[in-house]
Design a protein around this motif. Structure first.
Motif: not given
Length: 161
Positions: A1-12
């Motif tokens: 689980m991670q914060a949405l701001t920590d997402v580094v690549t687009p995806g689902n």
């Protein structure tokens, strides 16, 4: 689980929880941003410009402040070997529905209750004799017989990202 701001690549992704203060959490829930909902990251956060997500059929710009309060887990192809019966999920655990094995009326009833592939479920408690199970599904509580829960195959969600 991670914060949405920590997402580094687009995806689902699947929303696991919203950690905002109650007023903001309620507002986000009214928009549909609540645990168990799916979203697609189109553009990741860059240079404090916020991010763009695709959610409920529309594009939405989200500030870093709000995105930082939305915890997500990546949605990936379900590994059939990792699936277990919902009835065997430990109390307090979260899982994603991978498959409904029931037939006929049972299958249709489970689907009508919202237990569809990709849905986040949280096992809240089990009755003292092991039947029924109380689940949180799509923002409501659902009580399900153990026998019916055996027909729902789930994949446990890791609690850390």
């Amino acid at each position: 689980m991670q914060a949405l701001t920590d997402v580094v690549t687009p995806g689902n992704f699947l929303i696991m929880q919203v950690t905002a203060r109650p007023t903001l959490a309620r507002h986000l829930a009214e928009l549909g941003l609540r645990a168990g909902q799916r979203l697609t990251v189109i553009q990741t956060s860059k240079n404090a410009a916020g991010m763009v997500i695709f959610f409920q059929g529309q594009r939405l710009a989200v500030s870093d402040e709000i995105a930082g309060q939305v915890q997500v887990a990546p949605l990936r192809q379900v590994d059939a070997a990792a699936l277990m019966p919902l009835a065997d999920l430990p109390v307090g655990e979260r899982a994603v529905v991978g498959k409904i094995e029931g037939q006929g009326q049972l299958r249709q009833r489970l689907l009508d209750m919202g237990l569809t592939r990709g849905t986040l479920v949280h096992l809240i408690r089990v009755a003292p004799m092991g039947d029924p199970l109380e689940l949180a599904v799509r923002g409501y509580k659902l009580t399900l017989r153990r026998q019916d829960a055996l027909a729902v195959r789930v994949e446990r969600m890791a609690e850390h990202g």
